[in-house]
Design a protein around this motif. Structure first.
Motif, PDB file in Angstrom:
ATOM      1  N   LEU A 212      20.101  21.371   2.939  1.00 53.00           N
ATOM      2  CA  LEU A 212      19.582  20.655   2.330  1.00 53.00           C
ATOM      3  C   LEU A 212      19.527  20.894   1.065  1.00 53.00           C
ATOM      4  CD1 LEU A 212      16.784  18.296   1.969  1.00 53.00           C
ATOM      5  CD2 LEU A 212      15.181  19.992   2.343  1.00 53.00           C
ATOM      6  N   ASN A 213      19.983  20.117   0.504  1.00 55.36           N
ATOM      7  CA  ASN A 213      21.547  20.001  -0.985  1.00 55.36           C
ATOM      8  C   ASN A 213      19.691  19.889  -2.019  1.00 55.36           C
ATOM      9  OD1 ASN A 213      24.007  20.707   0.118  1.00 55.36           O
ATOM     10  ND2 ASN A 213      24.048  17.992  -0.124  1.00 55.36           N
ATOM     11  N   ALA A 214      19.254  19.234  -1.810  1.00 54.88           N
ATOM     12  CA  ALA A 214      18.774  18.905  -2.878  1.00 54.88           C
ATOM     13  C   ALA A 214      17.025  17.816  -1.699  1.00 54.88           C
ATOM     14  CB  ALA A 214      18.608  18.004  -4.331  1.00 54.88           C
ATOM     15  N   ILE A 215      15.471  17.617  -2.579  1.00 51.96           N
ATOM     16  CA  ILE A 215      15.193  16.965  -1.477  1.00 51.96           C
ATOM     17  C   ILE A 215      14.241  15.879  -2.798  1.00 51.96           C
ATOM     18  CG2 ILE A 215      12.959  18.750  -1.368  1.00 51.96           C
ATOM     19  CD1 ILE A 215      12.340  16.923   1.028  1.00 51.96           C
ATOM     20  N   ALA A 216      13.761  15.177  -2.488  1.00 56.03           N
ATOM     21  CA  ALA A 216      13.638  13.880  -3.659  1.00 56.03           C
ATOM     22  C   ALA A 216      12.257  13.847  -3.139  1.00 56.03           C
ATOM     23  CB  ALA A 216      13.777  13.038  -4.152  1.00 56.03           C
ATOM     24  N   PRO A 217      10.906  14.035  -2.839  1.00 51.33           N
ATOM     25  CA  PRO A 217       9.137  13.213  -2.687  1.00 51.33           C
ATOM     26  C   PRO A 217       9.058  12.300  -2.556  1.00 51.33           C
ATOM     27  CG  PRO A 217       9.644  15.779  -3.530  1.00 51.33           C
ATOM     28  CD  PRO A 217      10.698  15.401  -4.656  1.00 51.33           C
ATOM     29  N   GLY A 218       9.196  11.891  -1.843  1.00 48.75           N
ATOM     30  CA  GLY A 218       8.327  10.318  -1.308  1.00 48.75           C
ATOM     31  C   GLY A 218       6.886  10.380  -2.646  1.00 48.75           C
ATOM     32  N   GLN A 219       7.067   8.924  -3.526  1.00 48.91           N
ATOM     33  CA  GLN A 219       5.588   8.617  -4.450  1.00 48.91           C
ATOM     34  C   GLN A 219       4.283   8.390  -3.689  1.00 48.91           C
ATOM     35  OE1 GLN A 219       5.933  10.384  -7.554  1.00 48.91           O
ATOM     36  NE2 GLN A 219       8.340  11.425  -6.896  1.00 48.91           N
ATOM     37  N   VAL A 220       2.842   8.772  -4.159  1.00 45.20           N
ATOM     38  CA  VAL A 220       2.061   8.538  -3.693  1.00 45.20           C
ATOM     39  C   VAL A 220       2.432   6.791  -3.824  1.00 45.20           C
ATOM     40  CG1 VAL A 220      -0.108   8.084  -4.521  1.00 45.20           C
ATOM     41  CG2 VAL A 220       0.418   9.814  -3.778  1.00 45.20           C
ATOM     42  N   LEU A 221       1.719   5.850  -3.550  1.00 44.35           N
ATOM     43  CA  LEU A 221       2.429   4.375  -3.530  1.00 44.35           C
ATOM     44  C   LEU A 221       0.895   3.944  -4.447  1.00 44.35           C
ATOM     45  CD1 LEU A 221       4.122   3.641  -0.558  1.00 44.35           C
ATOM     46  CD2 LEU A 221       4.384   3.587  -2.439  1.00 44.35           C
ATOM     47  N   PRO A 222       0.650   3.148  -4.896  1.00 44.33           N
ATOM     48  CA  PRO A 222      -0.662   2.414  -5.633  1.00 44.33           C
ATOM     49  C   PRO A 222      -0.987   1.433  -4.297  1.00 44.33           C
ATOM     50  CG  PRO A 222       1.780   1.815  -6.588  1.00 44.33           C
ATOM     51  CD  PRO A 222       2.101   2.034  -5.880  1.00 44.33           C
ATOM     52  N   PHE A 223      -2.328   1.425  -4.691  1.00 36.71           N
ATOM     53  CA  PHE A 223      -3.064   0.792  -3.543  1.00 36.71           C
ATOM     54  C   PHE A 223      -3.031  -0.470  -3.071  1.00 36.71           C
ATOM     55  CE2 PHE A 223      -6.719  -1.883  -3.107  1.00 36.71           C
ATOM     56  CZ  PHE A 223      -7.319  -1.676  -1.720  1.00 36.71           C
ATOM     57  N   ASP A 224      -2.650  -1.662  -4.213  1.00 36.87           N
ATOM     58  CA  ASP A 224      -1.980  -2.610  -3.809  1.00 36.87           C
ATOM     59  C   ASP A 224      -1.130  -3.024  -3.542  1.00 36.87           C
ATOM     60  OD1 ASP A 224      -4.644  -3.520  -5.599  1.00 36.87           O
ATOM     61  OD2 ASP A 224      -3.007  -4.180  -7.383  1.00 36.87           O
ATOM     62  N   THR A 225       0.125  -1.778  -3.174  1.00 43.19           N
ATOM     63  CA  THR A 225       1.250  -1.725  -1.813  1.00 43.19           C
ATOM     64  C   THR A 225       0.773  -1.335  -0.523  1.00 43.19           C
ATOM     65  OG1 THR A 225       2.295  -0.761  -4.402  1.00 43.19           O
ATOM     66  CG2 THR A 225       3.094  -0.976  -1.902  1.00 43.19           C
ATOM     67  N   VAL A 226      -0.372  -0.903  -1.093  1.00 47.85           N
ATOM     68  CA  VAL A 226      -0.897  -0.327   0.349  1.00 47.85           C
ATOM     69  C   VAL A 226      -1.752  -0.994   1.198  1.00 47.85           C
ATOM     70  CG1 VAL A 226       0.591   2.028   0.478  1.00 47.85           C
ATOM     71  CG2 VAL A 226      -2.074   1.970  -0.059  1.00 47.85           C
ATOM     72  N   ARG A 227      -2.771  -1.937   0.666  1.00 49.28           N
ATOM     73  CA  ARG A 227      -3.434  -3.200   0.557  1.00 49.28           C
ATOM     74  C   ARG A 227      -3.442  -3.412   2.472  1.00 49.28           C
ATOM     75  NH1 ARG A 227      -7.320  -6.083  -2.130  1.00 49.28           N
ATOM     76  NH2 ARG A 227      -6.318  -5.118  -4.555  1.00 49.28           N
ATOM     77  N   PRO A 228      -1.980  -4.577   2.915  1.00 51.30           N
ATOM     78  CA  PRO A 228      -1.491  -4.534   3.398  1.00 51.30           C
ATOM     79  C   PRO A 228      -1.934  -4.050   4.944  1.00 51.30           C
ATOM     80  CG  PRO A 228      -0.841  -5.967   1.827  1.00 51.30           C
ATOM     81  CD  PRO A 228      -1.302  -4.665   2.137  1.00 51.30           C
ATOM     82  N   LYS A 229      -1.010  -2.857   4.384  1.00 47.93           N
ATOM     83  CA  LYS A 229      -0.649  -2.353   6.066  1.00 47.93           C
ATOM     84  C   LYS A 229      -2.067  -1.242   6.488  1.00 47.93           C
ATOM     85  CE  LYS A 229       1.666   2.273   7.568  1.00 47.93           C
ATOM     86  NZ  LYS A 229       2.606   3.340   6.093  1.00 47.93           N
ATOM     87  N   ILE A 230      -3.094  -1.431   5.116  1.00 50.24           N
ATOM     88  CA  ILE A 230      -4.344  -0.327   5.529  1.00 50.24           C
ATOM     89  C   ILE A 230      -5.480  -1.399   6.097  1.00 50.24           C
ATOM     90  CG2 ILE A 230      -6.086   0.662   4.878  1.00 50.24           C
ATOM     91  CD1 ILE A 230      -4.714   1.615   2.398  1.00 50.24           C
ATOM     92  N   ALA A 231      -5.134  -2.674   5.839  1.00 52.41           N
ATOM     93  CA  ALA A 231      -5.942  -3.502   6.621  1.00 52.41           C
ATOM     94  C   ALA A 231      -5.367  -3.942   7.901  1.00 52.41           C
ATOM     95  CB  ALA A 231      -5.907  -4.816   5.720  1.00 52.41           C
ATOM     96  N   GLN A 232      -4.081  -4.092   8.515  1.00 51.86           N
ATOM     97  CA  GLN A 232      -3.711  -4.050   9.440  1.00 51.86           C
ATOM     98  C   GLN A 232      -4.181  -2.969  10.551  1.00 51.86           C
ATOM     99  OE1 GLN A 232       0.946  -3.987   9.760  1.00 51.86           O
ATOM    100  NE2 GLN A 232       0.380  -6.138  11.039  1.00 51.86           N
ATOM    101  N   ALA A 233      -4.295  -1.819   9.857  1.00 47.72           N
ATOM    102  CA  ALA A 233      -3.953  -0.407  11.057  1.00 47.72           C
ATOM    103  C   ALA A 233      -5.570  -0.617  11.047  1.00 47.72           C
ATOM    104  CB  ALA A 233      -3.978   0.710   9.741  1.00 47.72           C
ATOM    105  N   LEU A 234      -6.359  -1.258   9.970  1.00 48.22           N
ATOM    106  CA  LEU A 234      -8.117  -1.446  10.443  1.00 48.22           C
ATOM    107  C   LEU A 234      -8.283  -1.691  11.760  1.00 48.22           C
ATOM    108  CD1 LEU A 234      -9.618  -1.223   6.813  1.00 48.22           C
ATOM    109  CD2 LEU A 234      -9.360   0.892   8.538  1.00 48.22           C
ATOM    110  N   GLU A 235      -7.895  -3.371  11.200  1.00 52.13           N
ATOM    111  CA  GLU A 235      -7.921  -3.652  12.053  1.00 52.13           C
ATOM    112  C   GLU A 235      -7.144  -4.183  13.879  1.00 52.13           C
ATOM    113  OE1 GLU A 235      -5.825  -7.585  10.765  1.00 52.13           O
ATOM    114  OE2 GLU A 235      -6.742  -7.898   9.355  1.00 52.13           O
TER     115      GLU A 235
END
Length: 264
Positions: A212-235
């Motif tokens: 593993l030469n280097a890693i770029a960690p994922g960034q925290v996503l804005p709420f508006d970006t993940v809103r549909p995914k969270i809603a689907q998971a809750l449903e």
């Protein structure tokens, strides 16, 4: 499996054939030395299915199979169970407040995918061939011994690789989740930046030594970006809870022998 060792499953007077349970058992996991667990899981699944179908027919529902994907259409039983749950369950809509509250529990859960800059050395083999696999493993271990933890010498050692990346010192470039076979990715996730696997990793391609030469960690996503995914998971979670409660209610009024509806 000796089917005589397992009790007959009867749901409200309807017997589930042992052959059907045996066939269903192939779809359930269990330790190799405990095939009875798979049988019990299968008996439970078919008992629940039978219970739901009985209720659907008692309500006079008719199946209307839908296409699930190209070339995959529901069976009449699947369509009938879906119709029953649609008819019987009432799920409260997920509100924006629900979604916001779920996100606020831990925004760190919702990140973009990481990127790994990776190099590897491949000692190719067919893992189905024990002799070939053993020879390739010996080669890979010999390369590791020569490297002796010196990740900086990786590019020179990669000249022995059976992968075309050897022309680039074994460099594979930037990879994300799902870009490699599962065994390779699992090893990557356990590596610290600038290190390599302490032992060869076997995949369907052969034995890998991974750096593993280097890693770029994922960034925290804005709420508006993940809103549909969270809603689907809750449903989905709400639907699963309501389904479990509904089945438990049916089971209380049913006569079931040979199977338990308690979690296995």
């Amino acid at each position: 499996m000796n089917m005589a060792l397992f009790p007959e499953v009867v749901v409200n007077g309807e017997t589930i054939p042992s052959a059907a349970i045996a066939a269903e058992a192939q779809n359930h996991s269990a330790p190799k030395d405990k095939p009875g667990i798979a049988w019990r899981k299968a008996a439970q699944a078919l008992a629940i299915r039978t219970l739901l179908l009985q209720e659907a027919r008692a309500r006079g529902l008719q199946p209307d199979p839908e296409e699930l994907s190209p070339g995959r259409v529901e069976t009449e039983d699947e369509a009938l169970i879906r119709a029953l749950l649609d008819d019987a369950l009432s799920i409260a809509p997920v509100t924006d407040a629900d979604v916001q509250a779920e996100w606020a529990k831990d925004p760190e859960r919702f990140r973009s995918a990481p990127l790994w800059d990776v190099s590897h050395i491949l000692c190719a083999c067919d893992p189905r061939d024990d002799a070939e696999t053993a020879v390739a493993e010996t080669r890979a271990k010999a390369v590791l011994v020569r490297l002796d933890g010196d990740a900086k010498g990786f590019a020179n050692a990669a000249r022995e690789s059976d992968c075309g990346s050897k022309a680039q010192g074994g460099h594979l470039g930037q990879l994300g989740p799902g870009d490699t076979v599962p065994e390779f990715e699992a090893a990557l996730r356990n590596l610290a930046e600038g290190t390599m696997t302490p032992a060869p990793v076997l995949s369907r391609h052969g034995w890998h030594i991974i750096r593993l030469n280097a890693i770029a960690p994922g960034q925290v996503l804005p709420f508006d970006t993940v809103r549909p995914k969270i809603a689907q998971a809750l449903e989905k979670a709400a639907w699963a809870r309501a389904s479990r409660d509904y089945i438990a209610g049916l089971a209380k009024g049913a006569q079931i022998t040979g199977a338990s509806l308690e979690p296995i």
